[in-house]
Design an enzyme around this catalytic site. Structure first.
Site, PDB file in Angstrom:
ATOM      1  CB  SER A   1     -12.196  -6.252   7.437  1.00 35.23           C
ATOM      2  OG  SER A   1     -11.830  -4.942   7.622  1.00 35.23           O
ATOM      3  CE  LYS A   2      -7.766  -1.950   8.079  1.00 35.16           C
ATOM      4  NZ  LYS A   2      -6.222  -2.181   7.573  1.00 35.16           N
TER       5      LYS A   2
ATOM      6  N   GLY B   1       0.965  -1.295  -0.078  1.00 38.27           N
ATOM      7  CA  GLY B   1      -0.092  -0.270   0.057  1.00 38.27           C
ATOM      8  C   GLY B   1       0.923   1.116   0.085  1.00 38.27           C
TER       9      GLY B   1
ATOM     10  CB  SER C   1      -8.502  -0.130  12.101  1.00 35.70           C
ATOM     11  OG  SER C   1      -9.183   0.989  12.291  1.00 35.70           O
TER      12      SER C   1
ATOM     13  CB  SER D   1       0.813   4.146  -4.320  1.00 29.93           C
ATOM     14  OG  SER D   1      -0.497   3.608  -4.102  1.00 29.93           O
TER      15      SER D   1
ATOM     16  CE1 TYR E   1     -11.077   0.162   6.950  1.00 30.51           C
ATOM     17  CE2 TYR E   1     -11.317   0.428   9.536  1.00 30.51           C
ATOM     18  CZ  TYR E   1     -10.506   0.590   8.187  1.00 30.51           C
ATOM     19  OH  TYR E   1      -9.364   1.031   8.316  1.00 30.51           O
TER      20      TYR E   1
ATOM     21  CB  ILE F   1      -4.580   8.240   9.839  1.00 33.03           C
ATOM     22  CG1 ILE F   1      -4.528   7.711  11.026  1.00 33.03           C
ATOM     23  CG2 ILE F   1      -3.319   8.984   9.370  1.00 33.03           C
ATOM     24  CD1 ILE F   1      -3.598   8.336  12.340  1.00 33.03           C
TER      25      ILE F   1
END
Lengths: 255, 76
Positions: free
Chosen positions: A162-163, A18, A145, A20, A159, A192
Site C-alpha cells: 500500500s505504501k 491525518g 514509508s 489529529s 502495508y 516513528i
C-alpha cells in the site's frame, strides 16, 4: 538579522490530513510554527479540536479544521466542499494491519488497508487537482514509508504494497502536476514513535531490539518527519520534485 | 479444545516440521526452526482457528506448547 529564510512557510496555506495524531499532528504543529496557515483534517473531532487549539499563531496566521474521514465514502467531498485553495498538502492519513504473514492475509483486510493507505490518497489528489484547489507552484508531500520501498519485513506485505503504491503514485503526480508548477514528493519514515506502531504481536523487548538496527539506535520522533515534510513544502526545496526522502535514522543504509 | 489438534496446527506454521516430532512439553522457542515468521504465524493461526488474541508477550512467557495451549484455552 537578515531575515533571509527560504525555509519559512509564512504566507502559505497547507492542508494536513491525518492531523489529529502521529506524524500528521506533528506536521500541522511544525508547519504552523514555521508560519503556515493550516487546514487540518481528520476524523476524530475531539483530538482534532485539541490540535487546532495548540497550533502556533505567532505569525498572525489563522487555522481551520475540517472534520472528514477521507477513507470513507463521501469523505473527500466533505473535505473539499469547505476548503480554500492551498499552497501545499501534507497527506498523512493511514492505517496498519499489524504483523500478518502472507498466508493469513484476509480479503477484507487487504481491501481495507489498500483503501486507507492508497486508494483514498489517489482520490484526494484527483479531487484537489480537478477542483484546482492546489495553487500554482504548490507543493504536495505524501507520507509513504520505508516499508515496501527500501525495507521488506516479515508480516508487513499488505502495508508495504500500500505504501510502495503511494510512492509510485507520487511520481505520476509529479509528472502530471508539473504543468501547474506543482512539485510532488514523499517522505519515507522508518519506525516513528506514534500510535500506529503499537502492535501487540511485538513485546517491548522486541521493539528495543529492533531499534538497535537503526544507526542512530532509536526510533524517530514524529517531529523529525514533520520537519522533512516542512522542508519539501517550503521554497527551500523549489527544485526538488518526484523524489522520496528516507527519514529512518540510518535503518536503510544499514541493511 | 484439544491439545493434539493444537500441536498439529502449531506444527503447520513451520515449513518442514512433523507434528509427531512435537509434544505438549516441547520448549518450542528452542527449536532450530523457530523464527519471527513462525511466531507471527502462530499468533495469526490462533486468531484464525480459535478466535483468540494472543500477544507477543504471551509467546514470550510460554515455555512449552502446553503453556501456550493453556493461554489460548483460558481465553477461548
Amino acid at each position: 538579522m537578515s531575515g533571509y529564510n527560504p525555509f519559512t512557510l509564512e504566507g502559505k496555506t497547507i492542508l494536513v490530513t491525518g492531523a489529529s495524531s502521529g506524524i500528521g499532528r506533528a506536521t500541522a504543529m511544525e508547519c504552523a510554527k514555521l508560519g503556515a496557515s493550516i487546514v487540518a483534517t481528520a476524523r476524530n473531532e475531539e483530538r482534532l479540536s485539541q490540535v487546532l487549539s495548540e497550533l502556533d499563531t505567532s505569525c498572525g496566521q489563522t487555522h481551520r479544521m475540517i472534520l472528514a474521514d477521507i477513507v470513507a465514502p463521501g469523505g473527500i467531498d466533505l473535505l473539499i466542499d469547505g476548503m480554500p485553495a492551498v499552497d501545499g498538502v501534507s497527506d498523512n492519513a493511514g492505517a496498519s494491519n499489524g504483523n500478518k504473514p502472507i498466508k493469513f492475509i484476509k480479503d477484507e483486510e487487504l481491501a481495507e488497508i489498500l483503501q486507507a493507505n492508497t486508494v483514498a490518497h489517489v482520490n484526494l489528489a484527483k479531487a484537489l487537482f480537478k477542483k484546482k484547489l492546489l495553487n500554482k507552484d504548490g507543493s504536495y508531500v505524501f507520507t509513504a514509508s520505508i516499508g515496501g520501498n527500501t525495507s521488506h519485513v516479515t508480516g508487513q506485505a499488505v502495508y508495504g504494497i500500500s505504501k510502495s503504491a503511494v510512492n509510485s503514485f507520487m511520481q505520476y503526480c509529479a509528472v502530471e502536476f508539473a504543468g501547474r508548477g506543482i512539485r510532488c514528493n514523499s517522505v519515507c519514515p522508518g519506525m516513528i514513535k506514534t500510535p500506529l506502531i503499537q502492535v501487540d504481536t511485538l513485546t517491548e523487548e522486541d521493539m528495543a531490539k529492533d531499534a538497535e538496527k537503526y544507526l542512530l539506535k532509536r526510533y524517530g520522533e514524529p517531529e523529525e518527519v514533520a520537519r522533512t515534510t516542512a522542508f519539501l513544502l517550503s521554497d527551500a526545496s523549489s527544485y526538488i520534485t518526484g523524489v522520496s526522502i528516507v527519514v529512518d535514522g540510518g535503518y536503510t543504509v544499514n541493511h | 479444545m484439544e491439545i493434539n489438534e493444537f500441536i498439529e496446527n502449531f506444527a503447520d506454521q513451520f515449513d518442514d516440521l512433523e507434528a509427531a516430532s512435537l509434544s505438549a512439553d516441547t520448549p518450542f522457542k528452542e527449536l532450530d526452526e523457530w523464527s519471527s515468521l513462525v511466531a507471527l504465524s502462530v499468533i495469526a493461526m490462533i486468531d484464525e482457528e480459535y478466535d483468540v488474541a494472543v500477544k507477543g508477550d504471551d509467546i514470550r512467557s510460554a515455555e512449552t506448547i502446553q503453556d501456550l495451549f493453556n493461554i489460548v484455552e483460558s481465553r477461548a
